[in-house]
Design an enzyme around this catalytic site. Structure first.
Site, short mmCIF file in Angstrom:
data_model
loop_
_atom_site.label_atom_id
_atom_site.label_comp_id
_atom_site.label_asym_id
_atom_site.label_seq_id
_atom_site.Cartn_x
_atom_site.Cartn_y
_atom_site.Cartn_z
CD GLU A 35 26.77 54.73 -5.38
OE1 GLU A 35 26.43 53.59 -5.70
OE2 GLU A 35 27.35 55.01 -4.31
CE LYS A 47 27.92 50.08 -5.58
NZ LYS A 47 27.12 50.93 -4.67
CB CYS A 87 29.98 53.41 -3.83
SG CYS A 87 29.55 53.87 -2.11
#
Length: 286
Positions: free
Chosen positions: A40, A128, A173
Site C-alpha cells: 500500500e 479499498k 490493509c
C-alpha cells in the site's frame, strides 16, 4: 507458482519510490517470481495525507499506471500495484466523486489496487473498502479525510505457467479486520488472498500476524501480504513483516523490516489437499 511480496519504506518523493519499486520488481523477476505484489502507498508516503491528492491519476492514464504497466511487461510479471490514488469516477463499482463539480480537483481520492498482466494490461481494479481510523491519544489517523471508500470486492483469474488457474481476491490493509470480505472471496472460489498494507507499528505488533493467519486458516486459502516496513521520511513508522502464508496457517516466508523481496512457492495441490482433508468451507451454516 512463485510469488513475491515486495516490502518497501516509501518516502515523500514519487520518482525515488518508483525507482525503489522497480529495482525490487527486477529482483523478484530474476528470482523466478510469476506474481509480485507491491505494498500500500508504494508510490508515496507524503508529509501529510493531502499529498495524495497532488499525484492522483485518472483510471487508465498517468505516470504511475504507465510505470506499473511497463514493469509488468518488461519483467514478464503479473503485478499488483499495491495502491495508488485515483480520481473517483463511480464507474463499474469504483468509488464515486463527492464534489458537486466533477470537473473540480478532487478533495478525496480512491485508494486503488490495480492488477497488470505480463502483457502490461490492467485486468482488475479494487478500491479499498474499509477506511482506517485510530486515535490512542498519541497517534491519530483518519483515512476518510482524503479517501473515499470503494464499494465492490474484486477477484481476478491468473493462469499460471504450470497450467493451474488461480482465483485471487484483492484487499488492502485495514480490510484485514473485516472477515466477511474474505469469506465472500472464499465463496467466490478464491485460492489466494492479497493484502498490500501500511500497518502502523502500534497495531501491527499485536494484530498483524494473527489476523493474516486467521484469514488463511478460516478460508483455507494462501495469503500474501506485502507491507511498508520501517521509519519513513514523514515520521511515520510502519510494522513491516511482509509474509506469505499457506492454507493451514503456516508462515512460508517473511521479512521483519526494511525494503526487500519476500518469496515462496505456492502449491495448488497442497491447497486442494487441505480443503479435502478439512472441508470446512462446505460446512458453513450462516
Amino acid at each position: 507458482m512463485k510469488v513475491a511480496a515486495i516490502q518497501m519504506v516509501s518516502g515523500t518523493q514519487l520518482q525515488a519510490n518508483l525507482q525503489q519499486a522497480r529495482a525490487l520488481l527486477r529482483e523478484a523477476a530474476q528470482a523466478g517470481a510469476e506474481l509480485a505484489v507491491l505494498p500500500e502507498y508504494f508510490c508515496l508516503m507524503g508529509k501529510q495525507d493531502a499529498d495524495k491528492l497532488a499525484i492522483a491519476e485518472t483510471y487508465g492514464h498517468g505516470p504511475i499506471q504507465q510505470f506499473l504497466a511497463h514493469a509488468a511487461r518488461e519483467e514478464g510479471l503479473w503485478l499488483v500495484g499495491g495502491t495508488l490514488p485515483l480520481v473517483p469516477d463511480g464507474a463499474d463499482g469504483a468509488c464515486a466523486p463527492d464534489a458537486p463539480d466533477a470537473s473540480a480537483p478532487p478533495q478525496r481520492v480512491c485508494n486503488s489496487s490495480l492488477v497488470f498482466s505480463p502483457d502490461g494490461d490492467c485486468v482488475a481494479r479494487y478500491d479499498k473498502m474499509h477506511l482506517f481510523r485510530f486515535d490512542n491519544g498519541v497517534e491519530h489517523y483518519d483515512e476518510s479525510s482524503v479517501l473515499l471508500a470503494g464499494t465492490q470486492p474484486t477477484t481476478f483469474d491468473l493462469d499460471a505457467r504450470d497450467g493451474q488457474r488461480w482465483r485471487i481476491g484483492l484487499s488492502v490493509c485495514y480490510d484485514l479486520r473485516f472477515a466477511e470480505l474474505y469469506r465472500a472471496y472464499a465463496s467466490a472460489g478464491a485460492h489466494l488472498l492479497l493484502v498490500p498494507s501500511a500497518f502502523t507499528y502500534t497495531t501491527g505488533q499485536t494484530h498483524w500476524e494473527v489476523l493474516l493467519r486467521a484469514r488463511a486458516i478460516e478460508n483455507l486459502a494462501f495469503v500474501v501480504a506485502a507491507a511498508q516496513g520501517g521509519e519513513h521520511e514523514n515520521g511515520r513508522q510502519t510494522w513491516g513483516q511482509s509474509m506469505l502464508i499457506d492454507p493451514w496457517g503456516k508462515v512460508l516466508a517473511q521479512r521483519a523490516q526494511q525494503a526487500g523481496v519476500v518469496m515462496a512457492d505456492l502449491d495448488f495441490a497442497l491447497l486442494n489437499a487441505w480443503r479435502s482433508r478439512l472441508p470446512a468451507l462446505e460446512h458453513r451454516v450462516l
